[in-house]
Scaffold this active site. Sequence first.
Site, short mmCIF file in Angstrom:
data_model
loop_
_atom_site.label_atom_id
_atom_site.label_comp_id
_atom_site.label_asym_id
_atom_site.label_seq_id
_atom_site.Cartn_x
_atom_site.Cartn_y
_atom_site.Cartn_z
CG HIS A 321 51.32 -25.02 -20.12
ND1 HIS A 321 52.45 -25.79 -20.03
CD2 HIS A 321 50.52 -25.61 -21.03
CE1 HIS A 321 52.34 -26.80 -20.87
NE2 HIS A 321 51.18 -26.72 -21.48
CG ASP A 378 43.32 -26.27 -25.55
OD1 ASP A 378 43.18 -26.23 -26.79
OD2 ASP A 378 43.84 -27.22 -24.96
N1 ACO Z 1 43.12 -20.17 -12.57
C1 ACO Z 1 43.38 -19.73 -11.32
N2 ACO Z 1 44.47 -20.11 -10.61
C2 ACO Z 1 45.33 -20.93 -11.19
C3 ACO Z 1 45.13 -21.42 -12.50
C4 ACO Z 1 43.97 -21.00 -13.20
N3 ACO Z 1 43.73 -21.43 -14.44
N4 ACO Z 1 46.15 -22.24 -12.84
C5 ACO Z 1 46.97 -22.28 -11.77
N5 ACO Z 1 46.48 -21.49 -10.78
C6 ACO Z 1 47.13 -21.18 -9.50
C7 ACO Z 1 47.00 -22.35 -8.53
O1 ACO Z 1 45.85 -22.24 -7.73
C8 ACO Z 1 48.28 -22.20 -7.75
O2 ACO Z 1 48.12 -21.15 -6.84
P1 ACO Z 1 48.88 -21.19 -5.41
O3 ACO Z 1 50.34 -21.21 -5.73
O4 ACO Z 1 48.42 -19.96 -4.70
O5 ACO Z 1 48.42 -22.45 -4.73
C9 ACO Z 1 49.30 -21.73 -8.79
O6 ACO Z 1 48.51 -21.04 -9.76
C10 ACO Z 1 50.06 -22.87 -9.45
O7 ACO Z 1 49.10 -23.79 -9.99
P2 ACO Z 1 49.30 -25.36 -10.05
O8 ACO Z 1 47.98 -26.02 -10.13
O9 ACO Z 1 50.23 -25.78 -8.94
O10 ACO Z 1 50.13 -25.48 -11.40
P3 ACO Z 1 50.29 -26.77 -12.25
O11 ACO Z 1 51.52 -26.60 -13.03
O12 ACO Z 1 50.17 -28.00 -11.39
O13 ACO Z 1 48.99 -26.77 -13.19
C11 ACO Z 1 47.54 -26.37 -15.01
C12 ACO Z 1 49.00 -26.38 -14.52
C13 ACO Z 1 46.88 -27.74 -14.70
C14 ACO Z 1 47.53 -26.16 -16.52
C15 ACO Z 1 46.77 -25.23 -14.29
O14 ACO Z 1 47.36 -23.99 -14.62
C16 ACO Z 1 45.28 -25.22 -14.63
O15 ACO Z 1 44.50 -25.91 -13.97
N6 ACO Z 1 44.86 -24.45 -15.68
C17 ACO Z 1 43.48 -24.46 -16.11
C18 ACO Z 1 43.20 -25.69 -16.96
C19 ACO Z 1 43.82 -25.60 -18.33
O16 ACO Z 1 43.71 -24.59 -19.03
N7 ACO Z 1 44.45 -26.70 -18.75
C20 ACO Z 1 45.07 -26.80 -20.08
C21 ACO Z 1 46.54 -26.92 -19.98
S1 ACO Z 1 47.28 -26.83 -21.55
C22 ACO Z 1 46.99 -28.31 -22.24
O17 ACO Z 1 46.88 -29.34 -21.63
C23 ACO Z 1 46.92 -28.27 -23.68
#
Ligand code: ACO
Length: 444
Positions: A321, A378
């Site tokens: 998140h 979720d």
């Molecule tokens: N699985 C694997 N790796 C992940 C995940 C994941 N679900 N989420 C983040 N990471 C990793 C990224 O690859 C990144 O790694 P790095 O630092 O080595 O490059 C690090 O964790 C940070 O991730 P970002 O994408 O920069 O974080 P951001 O805050 O931009 O994204 C998000 C947050 C979009 C929720 C992300 O965690 C994600 O894609 N999660 C999966 C989708 C999801 O569940 N979305 C629902 C969010 S809650 C909602 O809207 C109700």
Amino acid sequence: MSAKLKPNQTQGPKPPESDPPETAKLTVGGRSVELPITTGSEQEKGIDVTRLRDLTGVVTLDPGFANTASCTSSITFLDGERGILRYRGFPIEEVAEYATHSEVAYLLIYGNLPTRRELEQFTARIAERYNLPDGMERIFDNFPRTTHPMAVLASSLTALSGYYRDLTHSSPTREEIDAVILTFLAQVPTIAAYGYRRRHGLPILPPKRDLSPVANYLYMMFGAQQDDAVVQALRQILILHADHEQNCSTSTVRLVGSSRANAFVAVASGLGALWGPLHGGANQAVIEMLEAIHQDGDNFAKYIGMAKDKTSGFRLMGFGHRVYKNFDPRSRIIKKACDQVLGKLGIHDPLLDLAKRLEEVALKDDYFVSRKLYPNVDFYSGIILRAIGIPTDEFTVIFALGRLPGWLAHWREMLESPGFKIGRPRQIYTGPTQRKYVPLAQRG
Ligand code: ACO
């Protein structure tokens, strides 16, 4: 050019009135400026850069707005480090346990819990608007059956504006804002249910005003009065999704609304933003992912490995998140609810076992721990929705119905903020510098 930014005070209790206002000193290219610091009611601090460009010629760069407050807001407080979420000051745990969805809508939009009488009036005014305007029902027959429910919802909501031209002008009065709010809270669920019925070739079921709004929505979808466990499960999911401050879809509603575009198109744009799998589309994506892992012999280690491998393009959906870096308080509530609902309904879902094992393994894995990736709201919500009979591709619609009061509260708050401006970020241009146009004939 060097830039140094030092908040002069960062922590501690709110200073007494007599203290000088807090500022941050920024040095750009040898020139120092003092920037005011705005402090919120929970002592959150934001450096006010409104005049930064005028004073220094530079702007701030913050892709994804991860470090930018786009507004001040008194609707929802969220502390991602401590896993706190409060609607107008009320902890999410208490609201999710005791309130109705209408009560939460009222609270978010109008700022206080309604009295019994206010709530009765509010729900009655919504119920009297449940029916769609004449002619609107035909719209649902014109979508191909393959259309995603979020597309039906967004385009039908935009179409609804045609029936309410008096509510689409650029400077709505407070009464008109209220009329928009009541109309949306009444008719968006009707649109969602009718869209579902027609997509499945089923006759439309008119709303039943003697049911609660949540029970009425389920009735319009499925045609039978639902078990109270089902109604309560949906009530809780809707409340847990009702607002989440400046998330992607809410920011979209505010941004589109800031151009003084009408609420129909602002909320339809929010629906578009919500649809994406990194936001509200995650609930659908989680179930699809769990089903794929289950079909692959519950080989979750393989998928954990893929999630850690950046070249795979795979993420563990429902994990991570932008703001929660410890735990998502909603996910704790929903995980508990998941066990309870499935127990009450006598359902054993292998996907729930799989989700729990995935969570357990991920939370011990350094990749997830070091990046502070935890289950979000979720990760478990889809398992409840599945158990209560909502088709997977309708999950994001349920999220939208939950989030609707939040969008409306933010839209109203923005319109009523004195001197609000059109949202218009800056950029740092990285393209070619000026070059001479070469006519087509000379380009070969
Ligand atoms: N699985 C694997 N790796 C992940 C995940 C994941 N679900 N989420 C983040 N990471 C990793 C990224 O690859 C990144 O790694 P790095 O630092 O080595 O490059 C690090 O964790 C940070 O991730 P970002 O994408 O920069 O974080 P951001 O805050 O931009 O994204 C998000 C947050 C979009 C929720 C992300 O965690 C994600 O894609 N999660 C999966 C989708 C999801 O569940 N979305 C629902 C969010 S809650 C909602 O809207 C109700």
